[in-house]
Scaffold this active site. Structure first.
Site, mmCIF file in Angstrom:
data_model
loop_
_atom_site.group_PDB
_atom_site.id
_atom_site.type_symbol
_atom_site.label_atom_id
_atom_site.label_comp_id
_atom_site.label_asym_id
_atom_site.label_seq_id
_atom_site.Cartn_x
_atom_site.Cartn_y
_atom_site.Cartn_z
ATOM 1 N N PRO A 2 0.711 -1.027 -0.100
ATOM 2 C CG PRO A 2 -0.395 -1.345 1.816
ATOM 3 C CD PRO A 2 0.545 -2.106 1.134
ATOM 4 C CD GLU A 3 3.328 2.785 -4.277
ATOM 5 O OE1 GLU A 3 3.519 3.791 -4.633
ATOM 6 O OE2 GLU A 3 3.336 1.828 -5.239
ATOM 7 N NE ARG A 106 7.217 -10.475 0.553
ATOM 8 C CZ ARG A 106 7.943 -9.626 -0.488
ATOM 9 N NH1 ARG A 106 7.332 -9.088 -1.324
ATOM 10 N NH2 ARG A 106 9.300 -9.830 -0.553
#
Length: 267
Positions: A2-3, A106
């Site tokens: 997510p940016e 992750r």
DNA sequence: CGGGGTTCCTGGCCGC
DNA sequence: TGCGGCCAGGAACCCC
């Protein structure tokens, strides 16, 4: 990951879920990245803010919960814990009966609790550049920030120092829109000014479309973003440039795949 | 100190 | 089908 547009979409949905709620219980994955989630039992959530890609949730006006979602992190609000999902890394039971879960396949995400406003122990947050939609963020400021380092402009954007919130997708998109070669080690005032405009355009468009979902990104309501079909550059190596039809190329800079148009983004 | 390489993780995909 | 290799939206950390 997510940016900025994805994190801001999450922030807007998260705030009404948690604001005013007290945390009754908490649990987390044993990794030090997630264990601080347990520290906020008994606290009450205030407003939820954002700086760059960091979510900052106020707690009782004294502390704040800092969440970075890493590459694959998401937040969701559920009626009861989803025990069958092995990727939930933190869980907070709220006093309205709902449960907030952070899912992160992750495990590149991080959770911290700090005294309100004290971000000095979080390196990137401490040195974070201006918010791209802050009225004070202008071309001159960006030019000065970029001039302070001889690193490639792409690398500098990913460092979060010249401006906050860009990741690999939107850095490539903004450089393409501003017609700046990602490997350039210095940019002109004019280029910086165009880059500033491009950053706002690219992030604003993504925000308007709920962010970009390539694989993992979901907002708090579980929905995917809608911006992935609007990317002009990222992930399009080998395809024609949407401005000049030249084939886009890609290579790795400092470990990150970078895509650009060799014709309209010249050094 | 700035810069660059390494590390933290799991899963999907591709080729053999 | 199975397996090795490679790639993925990020940034902290360590060393020079």
């Amino acid at each position: 990951m997510p940016e900025l547009p994805e994190v801001e979409t999450i922030r807007r949905q998260l705030e009404p879920v948690v604001q005013g709620r007290r945390v009754l219980e908490a649990d987390s994955h044993p990794s030090a990245k997630f264990v601080p989630a347990r520290e906020i039992v008994g606290s009450r959530f205030g407003s939820v803010g954002r700086r760059g890609k960091y979510l900052l949730a106020a707690l009782d006006d004294e502390h704040e919960l800092v969440i970075h979602l890493g590459m694959t992190g998401t937040l969701r609000s559920v009626e009861r814990p989803t025990s069958e999902d092995p990727y939930v890394r933190a869980r907070w039971w709220l006093d309205d009966g709902r449960v907030l879960e952070m899912r992160d396949v992750r495990r590149f995400g991080r959770i911290r609790v700090v005294p309100a406003g004290e971000h000095g122990t979080i390196p990137t947050l401490r040195d974070l550049g201006p918010e791209p939609f802050d009225p004070d963020f202008d071309g001159e400021q960006l030019w000065r920030a970029l001039r302070a380092s001889r690193r490639r402009v792409k690398t500098q954007l990913l460092s979060q120092r010249p401006v906050a919130g860009l990741g690999n997708i939107y850095a490539d998109e903004a450089l393409w829109l501003a017609r700046i070669h990602p490997g350039a080690r210095r940019v002109s005032r004019r280029q910086a000014s165009e880059l500033r405009e491009a950053v706002r355009t690219v992030l604003g468009q993504a925000l308007d479309h709920g962010g970009t979902t390539l694989r993992d990104y979901r907002s708090v309501d579980g929905r995917q973003g809608d911006n992935q079909g609007r990317l002009a550059c990222y992930g399009r190596a080998g395809l024609p440039c949407l401005r000049c039809r030249t084939t886009l190329v890609a290579r790795t800079y400092e470990g990150r795949t970078t895509t650009w148009c060799p014709a309209c983004q010249r050094r």
